[in-house]
Design an enzyme around this catalytic site. Sequence first.
Site, short mmCIF file in Angstrom:
data_model
loop_
_atom_site.label_atom_id
_atom_site.label_comp_id
_atom_site.label_asym_id
_atom_site.label_seq_id
_atom_site.Cartn_x
_atom_site.Cartn_y
_atom_site.Cartn_z
CG HIS A 90 9.84 35.09 30.85
ND1 HIS A 90 9.43 33.96 30.19
CD2 HIS A 90 8.72 35.68 31.32
CE1 HIS A 90 8.11 33.87 30.25
NE2 HIS A 90 7.65 34.91 30.92
CG ASP B 40 11.78 30.64 30.74
OD1 ASP B 40 11.58 31.88 30.80
OD2 ASP B 40 11.53 29.87 31.68
CG HIS C 27 1.44 29.24 31.80
ND1 HIS C 27 1.82 29.03 33.10
CD2 HIS C 27 2.25 30.22 31.33
CE1 HIS C 27 2.81 29.85 33.40
NE2 HIS C 27 3.08 30.60 32.34
CD GLU D 114 8.00 33.91 34.57
OE1 GLU D 114 7.14 34.32 35.37
OE2 GLU D 114 7.75 33.08 33.67
CD GLU D 115 6.63 30.53 31.78
OE1 GLU D 115 6.07 30.24 32.86
OE2 GLU D 115 6.12 31.29 30.93
#
Length: 455
Positions: free
Chosen positions: A95, A97, A427, A159-160
């Site tokens: 992904h 993002d 994250h 995805e996030e």
Amino acid sequence: MILTADQIRARVDADWPQILGVVEDRIALRPISAHGINGEHMRKSAEYVANKLREVGVDAKAVQARDKDGNPSAWEVIGSLEVNPNAPTVLLYAHHDVQPVPDEKEWDTAPFEATLKGDRLYGRGACDDAGGIAIHYGALRALGDQLGVNIKVFIEGEEEMGSASFIPFIEAHHDEFDSDVIIVADSGNWAPDVPSLTTSLRGNATCDVHVKVLGHPVHSGQYGGPVLDANTLASMLIAKMYDEKGELAIPGLMEGEPIGGLQRDLDEADMRAAAGVVDSFTLVGTGSLASRLWTKPSATVIGFDAHPVKDSFNVISPETTFRVSLRVAPQQDPHVAMDAMVDFFEKNAPFGAEVHVEPLEAGMGWAMNPDCEATQDALTSLKEAFGIDPVNKGEGGSIPFIPELQKIFPDAQVLVTGPEDPISNAHSPNESVSVSGLRKDVVAEALLLDKLGRA
């Protein structure tokens, strides 16, 4: 011609500035999906990825998905490269993002400037998931015209944000996803120098529990004693979720041992340090630490409606709501787990308080097939690339699109790999990727694609 690990390693080494440059460019692009999945910054991010894939022969393009209501949504990247209609087809997923950076002051480096310190490259998205994109790009670049499998690519743009457009997008582009093997490069290794396949992911089930004892607030001095406040009653209900050993006490929930067997348990000291557990706290539950984190269920109160302490006054709270996130064993249907959770809370109302449970989202977990051919090829490739036996590991979190993808394409063999490691801080502030580990990940995927082509 059969390529050896040394030949592929030499090719990756020669191309390394370009491969690592993908990670550096991705960090600088700031593709934060939380700032708008259909925004111009996300379109530019998708176009960049499509351009890099075209460099390695993939007919790639940026496509805007539509959500279930037909509205323009995330910018996705899809593409394909056919080398032989009779060869296996491999879908490569990552992904593009990334998570936002709420406070740049918490970082030791500028979060959107790639900064190399020792063996680690720092920056938001370095490991999650610019590293995954770089693995696919580097592996295809290393194999070049000796690629022996057909390739399909899906690089997701939300995805996030929970992948809300994922299923509508697959339904609209079914043929672009149909494949024999799916490689999801969005997980990680046991350590920077110890490779892993991810063997399982827990599912999830989330609900809101409403507790009511009064029709309106009343004075705590006048009615306190025979009437308990809703917060206390809710806390009593929450406390019933776990027994004296810290085992989840909700009937009807499955649990199991690590998929493929436990090769190495997690180190408690490392886990405590990584999580910042206070010295006085004793870890709860029984069995291996790995099973407690990967394949046994856990319930967490992630929200609680209570009056702030600084503005509190002497009243009995009439009602409250708390939200529970249940991590479900990989092979249990999350809807069955949700029903068990609803039944538990509504049957255990303290002192007859009114309890109503509102089910929210539920996502299936996933378990790898440890015996399939692709798994064995992947384990061999990891060993050749890293020079050490892989240590399989599970993940306590969920990646809901993987079981959804498996459901739509049940015959595909799914492998979950990736560039993260225990100190990557995905994250979180100071996110980073191991440069040496990433290089070996690229070599491993190139070796895997070569083996799949020969099979």
